[in-house]
Design an enzyme around this catalytic site. Structure first.
Site, PDB file in Angstrom:
ATOM      1  N   ASP A 127      -8.473  -3.200  -7.215  1.00 61.37           N
ATOM      2  CA  ASP A 127      -7.931  -2.885  -5.894  1.00 61.37           C
ATOM      3  C   ASP A 127      -9.021  -2.249  -5.032  1.00 61.37           C
ATOM      4  O   ASP A 127      -9.505  -1.155  -5.324  1.00 61.37           O
ATOM      5  CB  ASP A 127      -6.748  -1.925  -6.068  1.00 61.37           C
ATOM      6  CG  ASP A 127      -6.039  -1.591  -4.774  1.00 61.37           C
ATOM      7  OD1 ASP A 127      -6.734  -1.216  -3.811  1.00 61.37           O
ATOM      8  OD2 ASP A 127      -4.799  -1.705  -4.736  1.00 61.37           O
ATOM      9  N   SER A 164       0.834  -1.197   0.000  1.00 62.38           N
ATOM     10  CA  SER A 164       0.000   0.000   0.000  1.00 62.38           C
ATOM     11  C   SER A 164       0.873   1.253   0.000  1.00 62.38           C
ATOM     12  O   SER A 164       1.698   1.431  -0.895  1.00 62.38           O
ATOM     13  CB  SER A 164      -0.959  -0.037   1.196  1.00 62.38           C
ATOM     14  OG  SER A 164      -1.974   0.926   1.065  1.00 62.38           O
ATOM     15  N   HIS A 176      -6.159  -6.114  -1.941  1.00 68.05           N
ATOM     16  CA  HIS A 176      -5.195  -5.027  -1.755  1.00 68.05           C
ATOM     17  C   HIS A 176      -4.128  -5.520  -0.781  1.00 68.05           C
ATOM     18  O   HIS A 176      -4.446  -6.091   0.251  1.00 68.05           O
ATOM     19  CB  HIS A 176      -5.897  -3.791  -1.182  1.00 68.05           C
ATOM     20  CG  HIS A 176      -4.987  -2.629  -0.911  1.00 68.05           C
ATOM     21  ND1 HIS A 176      -4.384  -1.900  -1.919  1.00 68.05           N
ATOM     22  CD2 HIS A 176      -4.576  -2.060   0.254  1.00 68.05           C
ATOM     23  CE1 HIS A 176      -3.649  -0.932  -1.382  1.00 68.05           C
ATOM     24  NE2 HIS A 176      -3.745  -1.013  -0.070  1.00 68.05           N
TER      25      HIS A 176
END
Length: 427
Positions: A305, A209, A372
């Site tokens: 995502d 991330s 994600h």
């Protein structure tokens, strides 16, 4: 993205103790209200894993606060010392190092950074004293076949700007916020070099991330500080954020990044070739600078995502009538028109990585899951039922690419074609 409703709370003055107590309670409420955007559980798995891995005591790795941070002026948002978790390598892995940068979104205003400073994403006072090393950090060869015996490090994220903020941007008033992400990055790398990484033969910089974005921003720095003869590459997990408008046509993510860059002074930390030709905030988007990175890079991203769909494509500000409410939380609840929009988002990703696809040294694993940050989750990284493309797990794909066993440029067919996907369900 500005949080104007909380501006009055943050007019720092010489208040009485009772007023500070009220303010502190108010900030706690802000934390809860912002938690959806701050992604405070970025490494957790919302769905139920019916066969979770058993965590042994050896998988729990203790926190270490940086010994070099204070002298370098490297502090978390609240002024506490940054830290990391270190698992020493063994056998053939003693001179191999894998550094993982934790993720957890960003803060773009004094209000959101002040709220963040009261959480584990802004203060080491809230760090867990032990964390479980799983996925790419695991010491179990069945879960992590290529890197299980390497020196493995998880660097905690407590600056709110992808390890890139600079102290010259700090407000010289009573906010007492520290924008020292770049210094945190440099101090911890320096510390790891003194612990043996200066003799590394192999190295990987990873992150998920916001940490995945940081692994791209700092990839060449990492390469340049390891021995010249070391074999070094970088892997970004869920860090390829797109510069696309939201469903109402507003530049939500672009505006947010502009605020982050301005607030924390990121322009000197970003790719300088990119900054020289365009507005600095655009250089937070990997599509603008990934082709400038000299070190080989692997992109691991979900084409659908969930973080980007919930915060970039369909942020709450663009869904006031709640028509996307069910779809944002569970891709299986999206109707035909909404799926067209999501497929368009996937197409934007394909366009953004188009030139990178031609990079012979680069690798990619772009699955079509509603997911994600996948490297730290065993059920996604490497297990009998984990995410696959062309029957290859993410772990096998990254390993094949890193060790040059074969080129890896895997792009999944559109949703819902992949039966191996672990699609997140937030309902």
């Amino acid at each position: 993205m500005a949080i104007s409703t909380f501006s009055s709370l943050l007019r720092y003055r010489k208040w009485a103790k009772s007023n500070w107590l009220v303010a502190s309670l108010g900030l706690l409420l802000i934390v809860f209200s912002l938690s959806f955007f701050l992604d405070l559980t970025s490494d957790s798995v919302p769905f139920v894993d019916h066969n979770p891995p058993i965590t042994s005591p050896s998988d729990l790795v203790k926190l270490k606060l940086s010994s070099k941070a204070k002298e370098r002026g490297a502090f978390c948002l609240d002024g506490s010392l940054p830290g990391y978790h270190f698992s020493k390598g063994s056998g053939s892995g003693t001179k191999s190092w894998l550094i993982h940068l934790e993720g957890g979104s960003w803060c773009n205003t004094i209000a959101s950074c002040s709220a963040r400073a009261m959480t584990r994403l802004g203060s080491s006072n809230y760090f867990e004293h032990e964390v479980s090393f799983q996925g790419v950090l695991s010491s179990d060869p069945s879960q992590n076949p290529d890197f299980f015996n390497w020196n493995r490090v998880k660097v905690r994220y407590c600056d709110g700007a992808s390890f890139s903020g600079r102290p010259e941007a700090e407000f010289k008033n009573e906010t007492r916020l520290f924008f020292r992400g770049q210094l945190i990055w440099e101090a911890i790398i320096d510390e790891l070099l003194s612990m043996g990484m200066s003799n590394a033969k192999q190295g990987i910089l990873t992150g998920c991330s916001a940490g995945g974005l940081a692994s791209l921003i700092h990839c060449d720095y990492f390469r340049d500080h390891l021995p010249k003869d070391a074999f070094v590459k970088c892997v970004s997990d869920g860090g390829f954020f797109l510069n696309v408008p939201d469903v109402l046509g507003n530049p939500t993510m672009r505006s947010f990044y502009r605020d982050v860059v301005k607030l924390q002074g990121l322009d000197k930390s970003l790719d300088q070739k990119c900054v020289a030709r365009t507005e600095p905030s655009k250089c937070m988007f990997p599509q603008e600078f990934v082709n400038n990175i000299r070190t080989p890079v692997f992109l691991l991203n979900a084409a659908y995502d969930y973080w980007q769909i919930q915060h970039v494509l369909v942020p709450a500000s663009a869904d006031l009538d709640k028509s996307w409410a069910k779809c944002r939380l569970n891709i299986k609840e999206c109707d035909a028109e909404q799926m067209k929009v999501l497929h368009g988002f996937r197409s934007s990703l394909m366009d953004a990585i188009g030139k990178f696809h031609q990079n012979k040294a680069g690798g990619m694993f772009i699955d079509s899951c509603y997911s994600h940050s996948q490297m730290l989750k065993p059920v996604m990284w490497h297990s009998p039922t984990s995410t696959r493309i062309k029957n290859k797990t993410i772990a096998e794909s990254v390993g094949d690419w890193y060790f040059n066993r074969k080129p890896v440029k895997l792009i999944d067919c559109p949703y819902p074609c992949n039966p191996y996907c672990y699609n997140m369900n937030f309902t």
